[in-house]
Design a protein around this motif. Sequence first.
Motif, mmCIF file in Angstrom:
data_model
loop_
_atom_site.group_PDB
_atom_site.id
_atom_site.type_symbol
_atom_site.label_atom_id
_atom_site.label_comp_id
_atom_site.label_asym_id
_atom_site.label_seq_id
_atom_site.Cartn_x
_atom_site.Cartn_y
_atom_site.Cartn_z
ATOM 1 N N ALA A 9 0.823 -1.216 0.000
ATOM 2 C CA ALA A 9 0.000 0.000 0.000
ATOM 3 C C ALA A 9 0.852 1.259 0.000
ATOM 4 O O ALA A 9 0.486 2.262 -0.629
ATOM 5 C CB ALA A 9 -0.940 -0.005 1.208
ATOM 6 N N ARG A 10 1.995 1.225 0.668
ATOM 7 C CA ARG A 10 2.809 2.443 0.792
ATOM 8 C C ARG A 10 3.441 2.865 -0.531
ATOM 9 O O ARG A 10 3.985 3.968 -0.622
ATOM 10 C CB ARG A 10 3.885 2.247 1.867
ATOM 11 C CG ARG A 10 4.925 1.212 1.523
ATOM 12 C CD ARG A 10 5.949 1.052 2.670
ATOM 13 N NE ARG A 10 7.020 0.156 2.286
ATOM 14 C CZ ARG A 10 6.939 -1.162 2.328
ATOM 15 N NH1 ARG A 10 5.824 -1.733 2.749
ATOM 16 N NH2 ARG A 10 7.962 -1.915 1.961
ATOM 17 N N TRP A 11 3.393 2.003 -1.553
ATOM 18 C CA TRP A 11 3.936 2.351 -2.865
ATOM 19 C C TRP A 11 2.843 2.736 -3.859
ATOM 20 O O TRP A 11 3.080 2.769 -5.066
ATOM 21 C CB TRP A 11 4.721 1.175 -3.455
ATOM 22 C CG TRP A 11 6.000 0.884 -2.763
ATOM 23 C CD1 TRP A 11 6.581 1.566 -1.726
ATOM 24 C CD2 TRP A 11 6.897 -0.190 -3.065
ATOM 25 N NE1 TRP A 11 7.758 0.983 -1.361
ATOM 26 C CE2 TRP A 11 7.980 -0.103 -2.163
ATOM 27 C CE3 TRP A 11 6.872 -1.216 -4.006
ATOM 28 C CZ2 TRP A 11 9.040 -1.004 -2.183
ATOM 29 C CZ3 TRP A 11 7.923 -2.126 -4.023
ATOM 30 C CH2 TRP A 11 8.997 -2.010 -3.126
ATOM 31 N N MET A 12 1.646 3.021 -3.370
ATOM 32 C CA MET A 12 0.526 3.274 -4.271
ATOM 33 C C MET A 12 0.306 4.755 -4.598
ATOM 34 O O MET A 12 -0.618 5.098 -5.325
ATOM 35 C CB MET A 12 -0.752 2.687 -3.680
ATOM 36 C CG MET A 12 -0.741 1.168 -3.581
ATOM 37 S SD MET A 12 -0.547 0.343 -5.177
ATOM 38 C CE MET A 12 -2.135 0.695 -5.906
ATOM 39 N N ASP A 13 1.149 5.625 -4.065
ATOM 40 C CA ASP A 13 0.967 7.048 -4.332
ATOM 41 C C ASP A 13 1.040 7.376 -5.818
ATOM 42 O O ASP A 13 0.451 8.352 -6.282
ATOM 43 C CB ASP A 13 2.024 7.868 -3.584
ATOM 44 C CG ASP A 13 1.840 7.815 -2.076
ATOM 45 O OD1 ASP A 13 0.767 7.353 -1.637
ATOM 46 O OD2 ASP A 13 2.765 8.212 -1.350
ATOM 47 N N VAL A 14 1.749 6.539 -6.574
ATOM 48 C CA VAL A 14 1.913 6.783 -8.004
ATOM 49 C C VAL A 14 0.573 6.782 -8.742
ATOM 50 O O VAL A 14 0.433 7.416 -9.795
ATOM 51 C CB VAL A 14 2.884 5.749 -8.613
ATOM 52 C CG1 VAL A 14 2.287 4.347 -8.580
ATOM 53 C CG2 VAL A 14 3.270 6.107 -10.040
ATOM 54 N N VAL A 15 -0.445 6.099 -8.192
ATOM 55 C CA VAL A 15 -1.747 6.058 -8.860
ATOM 56 C C VAL A 15 -2.891 6.588 -7.993
ATOM 57 O O VAL A 15 -4.042 6.542 -8.400
ATOM 58 C CB VAL A 15 -2.104 4.623 -9.332
ATOM 59 C CG1 VAL A 15 -1.194 4.185 -10.464
ATOM 60 C CG2 VAL A 15 -2.040 3.635 -8.170
ATOM 61 N N SER A 16 -2.590 7.070 -6.804
ATOM 62 C CA SER A 16 -3.652 7.523 -5.897
ATOM 63 C C SER A 16 -4.516 8.621 -6.505
ATOM 64 O O SER A 16 -5.706 8.719 -6.195
ATOM 65 C CB SER A 16 -3.045 8.020 -4.583
ATOM 66 O OG SER A 16 -2.481 6.954 -3.849
ATOM 67 N N ASP A 17 -3.940 9.443 -7.365
ATOM 68 C CA ASP A 17 -4.703 10.540 -7.976
ATOM 69 C C ASP A 17 -5.611 10.067 -9.102
ATOM 70 O O ASP A 17 -6.394 10.856 -9.637
ATOM 71 C CB ASP A 17 -3.753 11.606 -8.530
ATOM 72 C CG ASP A 17 -3.019 12.359 -7.435
ATOM 73 O OD1 ASP A 17 -3.524 12.370 -6.294
ATOM 74 O OD2 ASP A 17 -1.955 12.930 -7.725
ATOM 75 N N HIS A 18 -5.523 8.786 -9.460
ATOM 76 C CA HIS A 18 -6.268 8.294 -10.621
ATOM 77 C C HIS A 18 -7.272 7.203 -10.262
ATOM 78 O O HIS A 18 -7.741 6.487 -11.139
ATOM 79 C CB HIS A 18 -5.290 7.760 -11.672
ATOM 80 C CG HIS A 18 -4.167 8.694 -11.979
ATOM 81 N ND1 HIS A 18 -4.369 9.971 -12.451
ATOM 82 C CD2 HIS A 18 -2.823 8.553 -11.839
ATOM 83 C CE1 HIS A 18 -3.193 10.578 -12.598
ATOM 84 N NE2 HIS A 18 -2.248 9.736 -12.232
ATOM 85 N N VAL A 19 -7.613 7.076 -8.972
ATOM 86 C CA VAL A 19 -8.514 6.002 -8.582
ATOM 87 C C VAL A 19 -9.967 6.319 -8.885
ATOM 88 O O VAL A 19 -10.797 5.428 -9.001
ATOM 89 C CB VAL A 19 -8.368 5.650 -7.084
ATOM 90 C CG1 VAL A 19 -6.987 5.089 -6.818
ATOM 91 C CG2 VAL A 19 -8.639 6.859 -6.199
ATOM 92 N N HIS A 20 -10.323 7.612 -8.963
ATOM 93 C CA HIS A 20 -11.697 8.007 -9.266
ATOM 94 C C HIS A 20 -12.681 7.343 -8.293
ATOM 95 O O HIS A 20 -12.324 7.041 -7.162
ATOM 96 C CB HIS A 20 -12.036 7.679 -10.729
ATOM 97 C CG HIS A 20 -11.064 8.294 -11.690
ATOM 98 N ND1 HIS A 20 -10.974 9.650 -11.910
ATOM 99 C CD2 HIS A 20 -10.092 7.737 -12.460
ATOM 100 C CE1 HIS A 20 -10.018 9.901 -12.786
ATOM 101 N NE2 HIS A 20 -9.459 8.753 -13.126
#
Length: 308
Positions: free
Chosen positions: A68-79
């Motif tokens: 989970a801690r490496w998910m910032d790369v897509v956090s803005d695109h989860v909608h």
Amino acid sequence: MRDHGSVTSPTPGPRTPAPSAPTPRLIATDLDGTLLHDDKTVSPRTVAALAAAEEAGIEVFFVTGRPARWMDVVSDHVHGHGLAICGNGAAVVDLHGGAGEHRFVKIRELTVPDALDVVRILRATAPGTTFAVERTGGLHHEPTYPPLHLGPGETVAPAEKLLAADFEGASVADQPVLKLLAHHPELDPDEFLALARAGVGDRAAITRSSPSALLEISGPGVSKASTLAMCCAERGIAPTEVVAVGDMPNDMEMLAWAGTSYAMGNAHPEVLASATGRTATNNEDGVARVIEDILAAHAPAQKLHQAQ
């Protein structure tokens, strides 16, 4: 951590779903080597495709081996829903909180006795193997474990100590184990995988997503596919209504489970054989091409559904 060089020949675009196929309700996509470019970015074309899918009423799940801690790369695109399946199915995570605020919704842990059994077996069958333990709060590793993606504040000790009931006090020892990582400095990656699976049997689920001999070990029956199936069942979504995309052996069960699946043009050879279709490479926005073709093929049905 993906092997992007397994297939180098030119690749065709995605296969358009047959008109008789049901309108997909969920798209499940891997990240590294699949959705992300090699530089770990999400292209503008892919961002637009993800948004268009959600707007059309199709959920998008990121299904990855990443913690989970490496998910910032897509956090803005989860909608919409904001959920992702992490750790090869070990956790379902709500990404809405942003960096450092991800919330665990579901955890499928690797029990400490099973983890210790795996360590014992691999030390005997593959001498030289080193280990790391991924808990919900972070990664801890042995002294000789290679510094692949290590972060600050991680404890360094033998795996048996990292898995001990009194390890670092209750604040850490009580954190569920999501994955055990095993690295071998000399073995071929696929050879190491086969050797480990033969020795460990059904005590744990073992897969790989790295170009090196790095194995990812989860609880029995835990995989991207099994956790995705649980999430879909909760939503009343059938496998035939799911489109999955991936590139490495840890994606194979998911690709086989989904009604429609695509292997990336840069995928591992075995992954190419397990999918129903093939798309372009990750650097050529293969996932975006799949989504665009899905939306184009099912546009009339989606408009009717939205009108109702």
